[in-house]
Design a protein around this motif. Sequence first.
Motif, PDB file in Angstrom:
ATOM      1  N   MET A   1     -28.205 -50.474 -15.722  1.00 40.36           N
ATOM      2  CA  MET A   1     -28.111 -51.932 -15.740  1.00 40.36           C
ATOM      3  C   MET A   1     -26.807 -52.371 -15.098  1.00 40.36           C
ATOM      4  N   SER A   2     -26.873 -53.333 -14.175  1.00 38.64           N
ATOM      5  CA  SER A   2     -25.683 -53.801 -13.482  1.00 38.64           C
ATOM      6  C   SER A   2     -24.870 -54.706 -14.391  1.00 38.64           C
ATOM      7  N   PRO A   3     -23.519 -54.672 -14.270  1.00 39.94           N
ATOM      8  CA  PRO A   3     -22.690 -55.554 -15.065  1.00 39.94           C
ATOM      9  C   PRO A   3     -22.991 -57.011 -14.748  1.00 39.94           C
ATOM     10  N   HIS A   4     -22.749 -57.875 -15.708  1.00 36.63           N
ATOM     11  CA  HIS A   4     -22.940 -59.302 -15.507  1.00 36.63           C
ATOM     12  C   HIS A   4     -21.995 -59.785 -14.414  1.00 36.63           C
ATOM     13  N   PRO A   5     -22.430 -60.727 -13.563  1.00 33.23           N
ATOM     14  CA  PRO A   5     -21.575 -61.186 -12.458  1.00 33.23           C
ATOM     15  C   PRO A   5     -20.264 -61.801 -12.915  1.00 33.23           C
ATOM     16  N   THR A   6     -20.179 -62.168 -14.200  1.00 37.89           N
ATOM     17  CA  THR A   6     -18.917 -62.731 -14.694  1.00 37.89           C
ATOM     18  C   THR A   6     -18.178 -61.732 -15.577  1.00 37.89           C
ATOM     19  N   SER A   7     -18.447 -60.432 -15.411  1.00 39.07           N
ATOM     20  CA  SER A   7     -17.722 -59.440 -16.192  1.00 39.07           C
ATOM     21  C   SER A   7     -16.237 -59.514 -15.841  1.00 39.07           C
ATOM     22  N   PRO A   8     -15.345 -59.226 -16.813  1.00 38.50           N
ATOM     23  CA  PRO A   8     -13.904 -59.309 -16.534  1.00 38.50           C
ATOM     24  C   PRO A   8     -13.480 -58.498 -15.324  1.00 38.50           C
ATOM     25  N   ALA A   9     -14.075 -57.294 -15.162  1.00 41.27           N
ATOM     26  CA  ALA A   9     -13.688 -56.439 -14.036  1.00 41.27           C
ATOM     27  C   ALA A   9     -14.059 -57.091 -12.708  1.00 41.27           C
ATOM     28  N   ARG A  10     -15.261 -57.656 -12.632  1.00 41.59           N
ATOM     29  CA  ARG A  10     -15.673 -58.288 -11.377  1.00 41.59           C
ATOM     30  C   ARG A  10     -14.846 -59.551 -11.085  1.00 41.59           C
ATOM     31  N   LEU A  11     -14.597 -60.337 -12.115  1.00 39.95           N
ATOM     32  CA  LEU A  11     -13.801 -61.544 -11.917  1.00 39.95           C
ATOM     33  C   LEU A  11     -12.403 -61.197 -11.429  1.00 39.95           C
TER      34      LEU A  11
ATOM     35  N   TRP B   1      -9.084 -51.230  -1.493  1.00 43.78           N
ATOM     36  CA  TRP B   1      -8.426 -50.800  -2.710  1.00 43.78           C
ATOM     37  C   TRP B   1      -9.385 -50.879  -3.893  1.00 43.78           C
ATOM     38  N   LYS B   2      -9.139 -50.032  -4.880  1.00 37.39           N
ATOM     39  CA  LYS B   2      -9.997 -50.002  -6.070  1.00 37.39           C
ATOM     40  C   LYS B   2      -9.416 -50.910  -7.157  1.00 37.39           C
ATOM     41  N   CYS B   3     -10.254 -51.816  -7.640  1.00 35.32           N
ATOM     42  CA  CYS B   3      -9.899 -52.676  -8.761  1.00 35.32           C
ATOM     43  C   CYS B   3     -10.845 -52.297  -9.901  1.00 35.32           C
ATOM     44  N   ARG B   4     -10.323 -51.869 -11.026  1.00 34.14           N
ATOM     45  CA  ARG B   4     -11.195 -51.333 -12.054  1.00 34.14           C
ATOM     46  C   ARG B   4     -10.713 -51.686 -13.457  1.00 34.14           C
ATOM     47  N   GLU B   5     -11.665 -51.600 -14.388  1.00 33.43           N
ATOM     48  CA  GLU B   5     -11.388 -51.813 -15.805  1.00 33.43           C
ATOM     49  C   GLU B   5     -12.121 -50.725 -16.584  1.00 33.43           C
ATOM     50  N   PRO B   6     -11.530 -50.225 -17.672  1.00 30.38           N
ATOM     51  CA  PRO B   6     -12.246 -49.231 -18.498  1.00 30.38           C
ATOM     52  C   PRO B   6     -13.519 -49.846 -19.088  1.00 30.38           C
ATOM     53  N   ARG B   7     -14.586 -49.086 -19.087  1.00 29.68           N
ATOM     54  CA  ARG B   7     -15.814 -49.540 -19.737  1.00 29.68           C
ATOM     55  C   ARG B   7     -15.629 -49.436 -21.248  1.00 29.68           C
ATOM     56  N   SER B   8     -16.240 -50.339 -21.981  1.00 23.09           N
ATOM     57  CA  SER B   8     -16.132 -50.324 -23.435  1.00 23.09           C
ATOM     58  C   SER B   8     -17.252 -49.484 -24.035  1.00 23.09           C
ATOM     59  N   GLY B   9     -17.017 -48.979 -25.245  1.00 22.07           N
ATOM     60  CA  GLY B   9     -18.040 -48.278 -26.001  1.00 22.07           C
ATOM     61  C   GLY B   9     -18.509 -46.976 -25.398  1.00 22.07           C
ATOM     62  N   LEU B  10     -17.588 -46.242 -24.743  1.00 16.04           N
ATOM     63  CA  LEU B  10     -17.989 -44.987 -24.104  1.00 16.04           C
ATOM     64  C   LEU B  10     -17.486 -43.784 -24.886  1.00 16.04           C
ATOM     65  N   LEU B  11     -18.002 -42.645 -24.526  1.00 11.37           N
ATOM     66  CA  LEU B  11     -17.583 -41.380 -25.117  1.00 11.37           C
ATOM     67  C   LEU B  11     -16.415 -40.825 -24.315  1.00 11.37           C
ATOM     68  N   TRP B  12     -15.233 -40.803 -24.908  1.00 10.89           N
ATOM     69  CA  TRP B  12     -14.052 -40.233 -24.263  1.00 10.89           C
ATOM     70  C   TRP B  12     -13.700 -38.969 -25.021  1.00 10.89           C
ATOM     71  N   PHE B  13     -13.948 -37.828 -24.426  1.00  7.86           N
ATOM     72  CA  PHE B  13     -13.759 -36.570 -25.112  1.00  7.86           C
ATOM     73  C   PHE B  13     -12.727 -35.694 -24.442  1.00  7.86           C
ATOM     74  N   ASP B  14     -11.758 -36.295 -23.788  1.00  3.86           N
ATOM     75  CA  ASP B  14     -10.718 -35.525 -23.114  1.00  3.86           C
ATOM     76  C   ASP B  14      -9.368 -36.139 -23.443  1.00  3.86           C
ATOM     77  N   ARG B  15      -8.375 -35.284 -23.630  1.00  3.35           N
ATOM     78  CA  ARG B  15      -7.038 -35.744 -23.981  1.00  3.35           C
ATOM     79  C   ARG B  15      -6.344 -36.339 -22.757  1.00  3.35           C
ATOM     80  N   ARG B  16      -5.712 -37.464 -22.938  1.00  3.11           N
ATOM     81  CA  ARG B  16      -4.936 -38.081 -21.865  1.00  3.11           C
ATOM     82  C   ARG B  16      -3.456 -37.843 -22.129  1.00  3.11           C
ATOM     83  N   CYS B  17      -2.742 -37.391 -21.110  1.00  2.00           N
ATOM     84  CA  CYS B  17      -1.349 -36.992 -21.302  1.00  2.00           C
ATOM     85  C   CYS B  17      -0.338 -37.882 -20.585  1.00  2.00           C
ATOM     86  N   PHE B  18      -0.766 -38.623 -19.565  1.00  2.00           N
ATOM     87  CA  PHE B  18       0.158 -39.504 -18.857  1.00  2.00           C
ATOM     88  C   PHE B  18      -0.160 -40.960 -19.186  1.00  2.00           C
ATOM     89  N   VAL B  19       0.869 -41.769 -19.283  1.00  2.00           N
ATOM     90  CA  VAL B  19       0.703 -43.172 -19.647  1.00  2.00           C
ATOM     91  C   VAL B  19      -0.150 -43.908 -18.630  1.00  2.00           C
TER      92      VAL B  19
END
Length: 367
Positions: free
Chosen positions: A1-11, A49-67
Amino acid sequence: MSPHPTSPARLRAVGVSGDESTVEGPLRGYHHETYVVPLPGATGATGRWKCREPRSGLLWFDRRCFVSEEQLLRALQGRITHVPDVFEVDGLPLQRFVEGHTLGSLHGAGRAVPEEFTGQILRLFGEMAAVTAPTLPAERRCLPEDRPADGDTDGFMERLVCFTEQRVYAENLPRFGSLFAALGLDDDAFKRLRKHVAGLRERPFCLLHADLHRENIIVDADRRLWTIDWELAMVGDPLYDLATHLHLMRYPSWQGPGVAEQWRRTVEAVRPGGTRGWREDLGRIVGYKRAQSVFTDVVREAVSLGRRARSAGPAVESAAARLHTVLTGAARPLGLESVPGAAEIGTALVRWGRTRPDDEGPTPDTP
């Protein structure tokens, strides 16, 4: 399903570009909703250039080490060949979009990787081996206990096992405990896993990409390889990076050993002692990666099935077959005396699916 055209990332992408018609996306990707935009009129910002936002409600199963991945990429400029550079617009860091094709789209899993590309991958390993924590001006977010002393490979591995045990297995027991149990996965599996990986040889630490696979390598028009998605990067045992790479790349059986031997020569030349005991330890670390995949794949397959898990059918059969494969591959490091067959796994999935409420949402992210 495509994100809504007014999603924060798209805006945000439209706001950055100033022209909605120039916004491309969202790109295919799991953890982020990503758009590609030009920056007209911005000095030094040619290309896209890439403009991105983290998706909500996802499975994150890897440790993040850098800020910040962008902060890390800035620190790697001039030290690692062909990583995206970063440009900031109104306080928003953007990564350059690398034009090209993923290595996986050109040479899929299980297929041989041409020598011109394996040579560049090995150069990358050599360059990372030269980057150590004291020489890397990028802020780290990992806890002090997740930063073992340089060379403490057993300590490094123990923290990875702890993360899998606590953040992937234990935190998901309330929802998936019955499914884990039906597949023979319990607390004792981690005791056996620790025994499997114990006694690693000491190796000096360096920068690790920790997610180097075919979809994170871009081939540009000049046949140069660019390495993207440094989000899981860390400082640690260089052999862990090779084990992760071999596990994820799915080289044909005849090619993997050659890549490993070339890795040894490349890394040892840059970081003496960095490959100490590699022949004895590589299989054990690959075993950890296979065991880790079991727990993440069980959760992801079950979530992906959703309501389809409530009755037998093609979707359940396919998921069960995939889980049977990963369980079989991890039987030794997890100390499993037997692995349930695909039909038995399918029955366990259906039994689990019928216990779930209709309105149950996705598993919370694991940061």
